[in-house]
Motif scaffolding. Structure first.
Motif, PDB file in Angstrom:
ATOM      1  N   ASP A 102       0.867  -1.185   0.000  1.00  0.00           N
ATOM      2  CA  ASP A 102       0.000   0.000   0.000  1.00  0.00           C
ATOM      3  C   ASP A 102       0.896   1.223   0.000  1.00  0.00           C
ATOM      4  OD1 ASP A 102      -2.211  -1.616   0.236  1.00  0.00           O
ATOM      5  OD2 ASP A 102      -2.031  -1.687   2.407  1.00  0.00           O
ATOM      6  N   TYR A 103       0.896   1.898  -1.079  1.00  0.00           N
ATOM      7  CA  TYR A 103       1.782   3.058  -1.184  1.00  0.00           C
ATOM      8  C   TYR A 103       1.109   4.105  -2.059  1.00  0.00           C
ATOM      9  CZ  TYR A 103       5.886   5.865  -2.289  1.00  0.00           C
ATOM     10  OH  TYR A 103       6.761   6.899  -2.459  1.00  0.00           O
ATOM     11  N   ARG A 121       2.670  11.252  -3.018  1.00  0.00           N
ATOM     12  CA  ARG A 121       2.058  12.471  -3.570  1.00  0.00           C
ATOM     13  C   ARG A 121       2.378  12.490  -5.064  1.00  0.00           C
ATOM     14  NH1 ARG A 121       4.552  14.526   0.948  1.00  0.00           N
ATOM     15  NH2 ARG A 121       6.184  15.365  -0.393  1.00  0.00           N
ATOM     16  N   GLN A 167       6.169  13.185  -5.277  1.00  0.00           N
ATOM     17  CA  GLN A 167       7.031  12.021  -5.035  1.00  0.00           C
ATOM     18  C   GLN A 167       6.976  11.079  -6.242  1.00  0.00           C
ATOM     19  OE1 GLN A 167       4.762  11.113  -1.520  1.00  0.00           O
ATOM     20  NE2 GLN A 167       6.572  11.371  -0.249  1.00  0.00           N
ATOM     21  N   ARG A 201       0.438   3.021   7.316  1.00  0.00           N
ATOM     22  CA  ARG A 201       0.951   3.568   6.059  1.00  0.00           C
ATOM     23  C   ARG A 201       2.451   3.308   5.919  1.00  0.00           C
ATOM     24  NH1 ARG A 201      -0.652   9.095   3.076  1.00  0.00           N
ATOM     25  NH2 ARG A 201       0.725   8.825   1.323  1.00  0.00           N
ATOM     26  N   THR A 202       2.799   2.740   4.802  1.00  0.00           N
ATOM     27  CA  THR A 202       4.201   2.395   4.567  1.00  0.00           C
ATOM     28  C   THR A 202       4.658   2.996   3.255  1.00  0.00           C
ATOM     29  OG1 THR A 202       3.529   0.394   3.449  1.00  0.00           O
ATOM     30  CG2 THR A 202       4.059   0.189   5.786  1.00  0.00           C
ATOM     31  N   GLN A 234       8.866   6.703   0.641  1.00  0.00           N
ATOM     32  CA  GLN A 234       8.950   8.155   0.686  1.00  0.00           C
ATOM     33  C   GLN A 234       7.853   8.760   1.554  1.00  0.00           C
ATOM     34  OE1 GLN A 234       9.651   9.828  -3.333  1.00  0.00           O
ATOM     35  NE2 GLN A 234       9.869   7.691  -3.898  1.00  0.00           N
ATOM     36  N   TYR A 235       7.374   7.993   2.520  1.00  0.00           N
ATOM     37  CA  TYR A 235       6.303   8.474   3.374  1.00  0.00           C
ATOM     38  C   TYR A 235       6.773   9.668   4.205  1.00  0.00           C
ATOM     39  CZ  TYR A 235       3.189   8.676   7.373  1.00  0.00           C
ATOM     40  OH  TYR A 235       2.352   9.103   8.350  1.00  0.00           O
ATOM     41  N   LEU A 236       5.985  10.697   4.222  1.00  0.00           N
ATOM     42  CA  LEU A 236       6.317  11.864   5.022  1.00  0.00           C
ATOM     43  C   LEU A 236       5.312  12.003   6.160  1.00  0.00           C
ATOM     44  CD1 LEU A 236       7.121  14.473   2.230  1.00  0.00           C
ATOM     45  CD2 LEU A 236       8.703  13.072   3.531  1.00  0.00           C
ATOM     46  N   ASP A 238       2.067  14.134   5.753  1.00  0.00           N
ATOM     47  CA  ASP A 238       1.052  13.819   4.746  1.00  0.00           C
ATOM     48  C   ASP A 238      -0.316  13.730   5.404  1.00  0.00           C
ATOM     49  OD1 ASP A 238       2.785  13.761   2.731  1.00  0.00           O
ATOM     50  OD2 ASP A 238       2.861  11.595   2.477  1.00  0.00           O
ATOM     51  N   PRO A 239      -1.378  14.014   4.661  1.00  0.00           N
ATOM     52  CA  PRO A 239      -2.701  13.893   5.258  1.00  0.00           C
ATOM     53  C   PRO A 239      -3.002  12.456   5.639  1.00  0.00           C
ATOM     54  CG  PRO A 239      -2.864  14.477   2.935  1.00  0.00           C
ATOM     55  CD  PRO A 239      -1.421  14.450   3.287  1.00  0.00           C
ATOM     56  N   ILE A 283      -4.900   8.843   6.131  1.00  0.00           N
ATOM     57  CA  ILE A 283      -5.655   8.051   5.164  1.00  0.00           C
ATOM     58  C   ILE A 283      -6.585   7.097   5.887  1.00  0.00           C
ATOM     59  CG2 ILE A 283      -5.433   6.351   3.309  1.00  0.00           C
ATOM     60  CD1 ILE A 283      -2.735   7.584   2.698  1.00  0.00           C
TER      61      ILE A 283
END
Lengths: 498, 69
Positions: A47-48, A51, A140, B12-13, B16-18, B21-22, B24
């Motif tokens: 799950d990715y 942006r 991204q 959430r994985t 490039q996860y920040l 971020d809003p 989910i």
């Protein structure tokens, strides 16, 4: 003298049998699709939802761009993680006004990039958008699309999940012909896309080497796009293929997701198809020349340089050469050594029959929805005359009876001359079908004669039409013809399947 | 999707996860998993379809060899 003659016969035999190489390559390509059930990238997805910046090149798209933006912002994707950048290529219609209205309607989700000087081609337009996107920190991942394509609601999320694997640099989707209602040409293209995309790109997934990311749906990770310079190649007519090759030569994977579906409107006439495919085919000639250091060079790149990938590439690229060489050799042998020519002719067409059956039936099962729309064109893909030759080589007694009765009915006395002329015609047909397909294109804008163009394609075949275009691309590149970026004419008749 | 509901997002994985971020909706992941299962099933079925088509073609070849002279 006898040795010399044997040598000549040997060369001619090899040239005829070489005509089977593209067929066998196609058979192998379809055969390895089954391995996609195990060797696919789904085991590495997660799950990715990065942006995502969507780049939409637009030139005078005022009639469709509003709906395109609405559809894109309503994709099944986390809110706030998606922004649409419309790159307006100096439009002279109301495109800027429509985009600005959508910016107000969807604050923060739509951006307008205006080029004051346009008409330089899609790659330049995309680069204007990429320049702005990469100057900002937001994106991204970057999705490059065409203004008129329709993404199924879950298509983007199906593509981004592959980017969870850091080895993946780019992902492409399955573009389907979606004109409503489709005409005969749309249906041929619909079937072609099952074979050239849904099937061939799965085989390329198995090989680990992608030939081309679809221009209307290519997703890049930011890091991958920056690694190849952050720009799209502007020196050729095949910017999509160049981007695909550069991504992979940088050491990242390009992946096809056949379950991420994007609908597109494709040409409805031979002339439109000819323009579009001539551009693609000339681009492929340019790619072949530019990357000559990669082909068959496993040491240069283990994926693009693999033997199998090169065979797949060159059998399509050189298809007209194989057809003309086989046809010419058969004709020479007809006069020099008829029994040998007759045996070779049978061998070639029996292989053709087996490949045709397997590829056509398997293609239907890969995409049953499109198969229901295009089954007639799928069966007619090689053309009516090629099908008659296949029928003859597979079931000679049946064919002979029908032919004899037909001749009696038409009042034509069966004679040796007639039989010889018929055989010679069948030998020439491999190359001759391309000529007939080209004539169909010429007739399309010749007044009342235009009604002959579609029947001629059914007779000559859609496959030979594509070969004729490839041959025209050789000629255009050899002549150094001007590189014109003709925009494919769209009427906005594409719609999502019910 | 419930964009206005601040839901903690431990699942959430991604490389490039920040953090800013809003958030989910967790339902998003259930949907994604179901979609993935369906897509994997489709790919597995391709092998079955391929074998079925190959069997038909081989049967036709054998029919031609043994029954039509």
């Amino acid at each position: 003298m006898s040795i010399l003659l044997d040598g000549v016969y040997g060369v001619l035999t090899a040239l005829v049998l070489a005509g089977a190489i593209p067929l066998l390559a196609s058979l192998y390509q379809f055969a390895i699709i089954g391995r996609h059930s195990i060797h696919n990238h789904y085991t590495k997805v997660a799950d990715y939802s990065p942006r995502c910046a969507i780049v939409v090149p637009a030139w005078n798209e005022g009639a469709v761009i509003g709906a395109t933006i609405d559809r894109l912002v309503s994709l099944t994707y986390p809110p706030g993680s998606l922004r649409v950048y419309v790159v307006d290529d100096a439009s002279t219609d109301d495109t800027p006004d429509v985009v600005k209205a959508k910016m107000r309607e969807h604050p923060g989700a739509v951006a307008h990039v205006r080029r004051e000087q346009g008409g330089q081609g899609k790659a330049h337009t995309l680069n204007a958008g990429l320049e702005q996107i990469l100057a900002e920190d937001y994106a991204q991942a970057i999705l490059i699309i065409d203004a008129d394509v329709i993404f199924e609601r879950d298509a983007l999320s199906k593509m981004t999940r592959h980017l969870a694997d850091p080895e993946v640099g780019a992902v492409t989707a399955y573009i389907k012909e979606g004109s409503q209602p489709p005409n005969w040409m749309n249906r041929f293209i619909g079937f072609e896309y099952i074979t050239a995309q849904a099937a061939a790109r799965r085989a390329q997934n198995v090989l680990g080497a992608m030939a081309c990311l679809a221009g209307g749906a290519q997703l890049h990770s930011r890091v991958s796009l920056e690694a190849i310079g952050g720009r799209i190649d502007t020196s050729s007519l095949a910017e999509d293929t160049f981007t695909t090759f550069m991504t992979q030569l940088e050491g990242r994977k390009a992946v096809f997701d056949g379950n991420a579906v994007v609908w597109a409107e494709e040409p409805a006439e031979i002339t439109g198809l000819w323009k579009q495919r001539l551009r693609w085919a000339r681009g492929n000639v340019q790619v072949t020349k530019r990357y000559r250091w990669v082909w068959f060079r496993h040491d240069r790149d283990p994926r693009l340089g693999s033997f199998t990938f090169a065979v797949f590439w060159f059998t399509i690229f050189l298809m007209p050469v194989f057809m003309i060489a086989a046809s010419t050799s058969l004709v020479i042998l007809f006069f020099a050594n008829f029994p040998l020519s007759w045996t070779l002719f049978h061998c070639l067409w029996i292989i053709n029959a087996v490949v045709y059956l397997f590829v056509t039936l398997f293609s239907f099962t890969i995409d049953p929805y499109t198969a229901r729309r295009t089954w007639v064109q799928g069966f007619m893909f090689p053309g009516a005359i090629a099908l008659l030759i296949i029928l003859y080589t597979c079931v000679p007694p049946l064919f002979t009876v029908v032919l004899r009765e037909g001749m009696v009915w038409l009042g034509i006395p069966p004679s040796h001359l007639f039989i010889h002329v018929t055989i010679l015609f069948a030998y020439i047909w491999l190359a001759g079908s391309m000529l007939v397909a080209w004539c169909a294109k010429l007739l399309e804008h010749r007044g009342k004669l235009r009604i002959l163009s579609a029947p001629l394609i059914y007779i000559a075949g859609y496959g030979p039409l594509l070969c004729a275009i490839t041959f025209a691309a050789y000629v255009a590149e050899a002549r150094g013809a001007e590189m014109k970026w003709d925009k494919t004419e769209k009427t906005g008749k594409v719609a999502l399947a019910a | 999707m419930t964009p206005d509901t601040p839901i903690p997002d431990p699942t959430r994985t991604g490389p490039q996860y920040l953090q800013d971020d809003p958030p989910i909706d967790p339902a998003w992941y259930l949907l994604a998993e179901e979609t993935l299962r369906r897509d994997q099933h489709f790919e597995r079925m391709l092998l079955v379809k391929e074998l079925a088509v190959a069997a038909i073609v081989i049967a036709l070849i054998l029919l031609r060899i043994f029954l039509i002279h």
